[in-house]
Design a protein around this motif. Structure first.
Motif, PDB file in Angstrom:
ATOM      1  N   VAL A  70       0.825  -1.226   0.000  1.00 12.81           N
ATOM      2  CA  VAL A  70       0.000   0.000   0.000  1.00 12.81           C
ATOM      3  C   VAL A  70       0.852   1.265   0.000  1.00 12.81           C
ATOM      4  N   ARG A  71       2.162   1.136  -0.123  1.00 11.10           N
ATOM      5  CA  ARG A  71       3.051   2.297   0.001  1.00 11.10           C
ATOM      6  C   ARG A  71       2.665   3.414  -0.969  1.00 11.10           C
ATOM      7  N   GLU A  72       2.372   3.085  -2.233  1.00 13.56           N
ATOM      8  CA  GLU A  72       2.072   4.114  -3.224  1.00 13.56           C
ATOM      9  C   GLU A  72       0.730   4.797  -2.978  1.00 13.56           C
ATOM     10  N   LEU A  73      -0.096   4.244  -2.103  1.00 15.10           N
ATOM     11  CA  LEU A  73      -1.387   4.861  -1.796  1.00 15.10           C
ATOM     12  C   LEU A  73      -1.260   5.987  -0.779  1.00 15.10           C
ATOM     13  N   ARG A  79      -7.828   8.880  11.025  1.00 16.13           N
ATOM     14  CA  ARG A  79      -7.696   7.428  10.994  1.00 16.13           C
ATOM     15  C   ARG A  79      -9.037   6.789  10.643  1.00 16.13           C
ATOM     16  N   LEU A  80      -8.951   5.700   9.912  1.00 14.63           N
ATOM     17  CA  LEU A  80     -10.131   4.920   9.553  1.00 14.63           C
ATOM     18  C   LEU A  80      -9.947   3.520  10.128  1.00 14.63           C
ATOM     19  N   GLU A  82      -6.150  -0.377  11.331  1.00 17.32           N
ATOM     20  CA  GLU A  82      -6.015   1.064  11.557  1.00 17.32           C
ATOM     21  C   GLU A  82      -5.380   1.644  10.296  1.00 17.32           C
ATOM     22  N   VAL A  83      -6.109   2.474   9.584  1.00 13.41           N
ATOM     23  CA  VAL A  83      -5.622   3.075   8.346  1.00 13.41           C
ATOM     24  C   VAL A  83      -5.392   4.557   8.579  1.00 13.41           C
ATOM     25  N   ARG A  84      -4.131   4.948   8.586  1.00 13.13           N
ATOM     26  CA  ARG A  84      -3.787   6.370   8.716  1.00 13.13           C
ATOM     27  C   ARG A  84      -3.775   6.978   7.320  1.00 13.13           C
ATOM     28  N   LEU A  85      -4.621   7.959   7.126  1.00 14.28           N
ATOM     29  CA  LEU A  85      -4.834   8.534   5.800  1.00 14.28           C
ATOM     30  C   LEU A  85      -3.869   9.674   5.527  1.00 14.28           C
ATOM     31  N   PRO A  86      -3.559   9.909   4.256  1.00 14.83           N
ATOM     32  CA  PRO A  86      -2.702  11.057   3.925  1.00 14.83           C
ATOM     33  C   PRO A  86      -3.438  12.371   4.170  1.00 14.83           C
ATOM     34  N   ASP A  87      -2.683  13.455   4.325  1.00 12.62           N
ATOM     35  CA  ASP A  87      -3.284  14.769   4.567  1.00 12.62           C
ATOM     36  C   ASP A  87      -4.273  15.101   3.460  1.00 12.62           C
ATOM     37  N   GLY A  88      -5.425  15.597   3.868  1.00 13.98           N
ATOM     38  CA  GLY A  88      -6.432  16.015   2.902  1.00 13.98           C
ATOM     39  C   GLY A  88      -7.350  14.919   2.430  1.00 13.98           C
TER      40      GLY A  88
END
Length: 398
Positions: free
Chosen positions: A34-37, A90-91, A106-112
């Motif tokens: 998932v790195r590129e996401l 977080r989702l 635990e999914v930490r989302l990118p800014d925005g």
């Protein structure tokens, strides 16, 4: 390009990596996929006692604390089998295998990023679904995933029994089955089983006489015997005879197993059952306990004594059938008061009225039994809940 295409590529990448990844390297494989996401994922698995969610360690990252299931936002995502967004970017996404709850992402989302974005949520569900399958398939290849799920050492009796049980939850469009077994680390003679073939759901709840390893050995032989009979096409009578013969061939000390063996015709709701010295199953209809299934009585298995004809009942859509061992209703608090069938039925009615998944209903019932008996001496306390309806399966899906 579809908004979910990057997630599909990550999913394909994780599938490719998964074929040779060892169990303890699963978090590293997920991070790479998932790195590129631009997201960061931590995998949590539920502990054996279903009280907390424990993180899988990943080299180079600090290990978070376990998360309580009760009274927390992540816990709500797990109990309700529904993704939940926090206010901190977080989702929280449930991890299931089929319909069996395994843990949480635990999914930490990118800014925005918008945590309510349908494409993002769909992508997270895809990854979570694959992780659920991978955890299930990889856990047998090492001890690490087992170790993380435990908060204390497991007794030999429990280690033996847990390896023989089917998953705690299973569902198709018309029927859902959930089970729970306590105490997790020191179980004795309790066990459960189910199997769905050709539109017929076979069920079994067993309680071997005694405690500890001797009781587990007795129940293990009974469980293997009824499966052997069932897998050669044997019905309830053949399963009873097989258990009697197997126990008598191994022991002559009068040991026995109480049990309820049942068959549910998934298309019609017809239930046929044998009750070998066991507490009677409870039928719940429209959220109320309406009656106990008191037919099909015969002596406990292993004594080679004759019994009567199987009992029959007809389920209606949305009905639930609760099977349990005497360790549930006979659990006593410090003052000697039993938990009792009325209390069990009342709590089951309340939780069913809240439209909880069957697995969560049983988890809360089990927690109530545990709270009632406190530190008092504990017998095994097992339950199986069957829901006959299309909606039953839908409530187990994330």
């Amino acid at each position: 390009m579809s908004a979910t295409d990057p997630w599909h590529r990550a999913l394909a990448d994780l599938v490719a990596r998964s074929h040779r990844v060892p169990p303890d390297a699963l978090p590293t494989a997920v991070t790479a996929a998932v790195r590129e996401l631009g997201v960061a994922i931590t995998i949590y698995v539920v502990d054996v006692e279903q009280e907390s969610l424990r993180p899988l360690p990943e080299p180079g990252r600090p290990l978070p604390d376990p998360l309580p299931i009760d009274a927390s936002l992540p816990g709500r995502a797990y109990t309700e089998v529904r993704a939940r967004a926090g206010q901190d970017g977080r989702l929280w996404v449930p991890v299931v295998n089929g319909t069996a709850r395994l843990g949480l992402l635990e999914v930490r989302l990118p800014d925005g990023a918008d945590p309510d974005d349908p494409a993002l949520r769909d992508g997270c569900r895809l990854i979570a679904g694959l992780i659920g399958h991978l955890v299930t398939s990889k856990i047998s290849y090492g001890d690490g995933l087992h170790r993380i799920r435990r908060s204390e050492p497991m007794a030999v009796s429990a280690e033996l029994l847990w390896q023989q049980l089917p998953p705690l939850t299973f569902a198709i469009d018309t029927v859902a089955v959930s089970a729970i077994l306590e105490p997790c680390y020191e179980v004795g003679g309790d066990a459960f089983d189910y199997a769905l073939d050709d539109g017929r759901l076979a069920l079994a709840v067993l309680d071997g006489v005694g405690h500890g390893l001797p009781a587990t050995l007795t129940t293990s032989v009974a469980l293997a015997a009824l499966r052997a009979a069932r897998r050669t096409g044997g019905g309830l009578a053949e399963q009873v005879a097989a258990v009697d013969a197997a126990l008598l061939s191994q022991w002559r000390d009068g040991r026995f197993v109480t049990a309820v063996l049942a068959e549910v015709e998934v298309d019609t709701g017809l239930v046929r059952y044998v009750n070998a010295g066991h507490p009677a199953p409870v039928l719940l209809r429209r959220g109320r306990a309406v009656r106990a299934l008191t037919g099909g009585r015969r002596p406990p298995l292993g004594l080679n004594l004759p019994g009567g004809e199987p009992g029959e009942a007809r389920l209606e859509p949305e009905d639930r059938l609760l099977l349990y061992t005497d360790g549930v209703t006979e659990a006593r608090d410090a003052a000697g008061e039993m938990f009792g069938l009325p209390r069990l039925a009342d709590l089951a009615e309340r939780h069913i009225g809240s439209e909880l998944p069957a697995a969560e209903t049983l988890r809360r019932l089990s927690r109530a039994v545990t709270a009632h008996r406190g530190t008092a001496s504990r017998d095994d306390a097992s339950m199986v809940l069957v829901e006959w309806s299309g909606a039953a399966a839908a409530r187990t899906e994330p």
